[in-house]
Design a protein around this motif. Structure first.
Motif, mmCIF file in Angstrom:
data_model
loop_
_atom_site.group_PDB
_atom_site.id
_atom_site.type_symbol
_atom_site.label_atom_id
_atom_site.label_comp_id
_atom_site.label_asym_id
_atom_site.label_seq_id
_atom_site.Cartn_x
_atom_site.Cartn_y
_atom_site.Cartn_z
ATOM 1 N N LYS A 4 -20.877 36.173 -66.153
ATOM 2 C CA LYS A 4 -21.420 34.819 -66.262
ATOM 3 C C LYS A 4 -21.198 34.305 -67.676
ATOM 4 O O LYS A 4 -21.295 35.049 -68.643
ATOM 5 C CB LYS A 4 -22.921 34.818 -65.958
ATOM 6 C CG LYS A 4 -23.268 35.302 -64.576
ATOM 7 C CD LYS A 4 -23.270 34.171 -63.612
ATOM 8 C CE LYS A 4 -23.770 34.678 -62.272
ATOM 9 N NZ LYS A 4 -23.313 33.910 -61.178
ATOM 10 N N VAL A 5 -20.912 33.035 -67.777
ATOM 11 C CA VAL A 5 -20.765 32.413 -69.091
ATOM 12 C C VAL A 5 -22.143 31.931 -69.525
ATOM 13 O O VAL A 5 -22.807 31.182 -68.812
ATOM 14 C CB VAL A 5 -19.765 31.241 -69.042
ATOM 15 C CG1 VAL A 5 -19.695 30.532 -70.372
ATOM 16 C CG2 VAL A 5 -18.399 31.726 -68.618
ATOM 17 N N THR A 6 -22.564 32.364 -70.691
ATOM 18 C CA THR A 6 -23.854 31.951 -71.262
ATOM 19 C C THR A 6 -23.616 30.772 -72.208
ATOM 20 O O THR A 6 -22.476 30.514 -72.608
ATOM 21 C CB THR A 6 -24.491 33.104 -72.044
ATOM 22 O OG1 THR A 6 -23.654 33.413 -73.164
ATOM 23 C CG2 THR A 6 -24.672 34.342 -71.172
ATOM 24 N N VAL B 114 -14.012 24.126 -71.114
ATOM 25 C CA VAL B 114 -13.112 23.261 -71.876
ATOM 26 C C VAL B 114 -13.019 21.872 -71.251
ATOM 27 O O VAL B 114 -13.004 20.861 -71.956
ATOM 28 C CB VAL B 114 -11.707 23.905 -71.985
ATOM 29 C CG1 VAL B 114 -10.674 22.921 -72.480
ATOM 30 C CG2 VAL B 114 -11.760 25.123 -72.889
ATOM 31 N N ASN B 115 -12.988 21.795 -69.937
ATOM 32 C CA ASN B 115 -12.839 20.510 -69.245
ATOM 33 C C ASN B 115 -14.158 19.805 -68.953
ATOM 34 O O ASN B 115 -14.178 18.776 -68.298
ATOM 35 C CB ASN B 115 -12.045 20.705 -67.955
ATOM 36 C CG ASN B 115 -10.600 21.040 -68.247
ATOM 37 O OD1 ASN B 115 -9.993 20.462 -69.135
ATOM 38 N ND2 ASN B 115 -10.055 21.994 -67.523
ATOM 39 N N GLY B 116 -15.264 20.355 -69.449
ATOM 40 C CA GLY B 116 -16.553 19.679 -69.346
ATOM 41 C C GLY B 116 -17.238 19.776 -68.001
ATOM 42 O O GLY B 116 -18.135 18.987 -67.714
ATOM 43 N N ARG B 117 -16.856 20.727 -67.181
ATOM 44 C CA ARG B 117 -17.538 20.899 -65.894
ATOM 45 C C ARG B 117 -18.787 21.753 -66.030
ATOM 46 O O ARG B 117 -19.679 21.691 -65.188
ATOM 47 C CB ARG B 117 -16.593 21.515 -64.872
ATOM 48 C CG ARG B 117 -15.621 20.490 -64.312
ATOM 49 C CD ARG B 117 -14.724 21.123 -63.319
ATOM 50 N NE ARG B 117 -13.717 21.836 -64.081
ATOM 51 C CZ ARG B 117 -12.442 21.883 -63.792
ATOM 52 N NH1 ARG B 117 -12.003 21.331 -62.707
ATOM 53 N NH2 ARG B 117 -11.596 22.508 -64.563
ATOM 54 N N LYS B 118 -18.839 22.567 -67.082
ATOM 55 C CA LYS B 118 -19.999 23.424 -67.337
ATOM 56 C C LYS B 118 -20.369 23.311 -68.811
ATOM 57 O O LYS B 118 -19.509 23.099 -69.666
ATOM 58 C CB LYS B 118 -19.679 24.898 -67.027
ATOM 59 C CG LYS B 118 -19.210 25.168 -65.614
ATOM 60 C CD LYS B 118 -20.372 25.317 -64.684
ATOM 61 C CE LYS B 118 -19.834 25.662 -63.298
ATOM 62 N NZ LYS B 118 -20.828 26.083 -62.392
ATOM 63 N N PHE B 119 -21.633 23.451 -69.110
ATOM 64 C CA PHE B 119 -22.140 23.485 -70.486
ATOM 65 C C PHE B 119 -21.739 22.253 -71.299
ATOM 66 O O PHE B 119 -21.367 22.356 -72.463
ATOM 67 C CB PHE B 119 -21.687 24.770 -71.192
ATOM 68 C CG PHE B 119 -22.221 26.013 -70.517
ATOM 69 C CD1 PHE B 119 -23.521 26.442 -70.704
ATOM 70 C CD2 PHE B 119 -21.394 26.744 -69.678
ATOM 71 C CE1 PHE B 119 -24.001 27.571 -70.083
ATOM 72 C CE2 PHE B 119 -21.864 27.885 -69.027
ATOM 73 C CZ PHE B 119 -23.178 28.288 -69.240
ATOM 74 N N VAL B 120 -21.879 21.089 -70.685
ATOM 75 C CA VAL B 120 -21.521 19.826 -71.338
ATOM 76 C C VAL B 120 -22.365 19.601 -72.592
ATOM 77 O O VAL B 120 -21.872 19.110 -73.597
ATOM 78 C CB VAL B 120 -21.696 18.654 -70.343
ATOM 79 C CG1 VAL B 120 -21.414 17.321 -71.010
ATOM 80 C CG2 VAL B 120 -20.809 18.846 -69.137
#
Length: 64
Positions: A11-13, A50-56
């Motif tokens: 998982k990306v934290t 990087v594309n802003g779909r997660k962790f905006v």
């Protein structure tokens, strides 16, 4: 014959997302290279950050 299952990508934290953004903004590394640098990450997870779909809302890290 039973099929082999690959281990899922970790998982990306928010901390890892900040490091991804830092590396993307300050180096010439591509997404696959960033994934390799940060360990067992999947390049697809890096792409999502990087594309802003997660962790905006997570800012880039100040440094590594």
């Amino acid at each position: 014959m039973k099929s082999q299952r690959r281990a899922p990508s970790p998982k990306v934290t928010p901390t890892v997302a900040a490091k991804i953004k830092f590396l993307w903004n300050t180096t010439n590394m591509n997404q696959a290279q960033i994934a390799a640098r940060l360990g067992a990450l999947n390049q697809g997870r890096v792409c999502e950050v990087v594309n802003g779909r997660k962790f905006v809302d997570v800012p880039a890290a100040e440094g590594l």
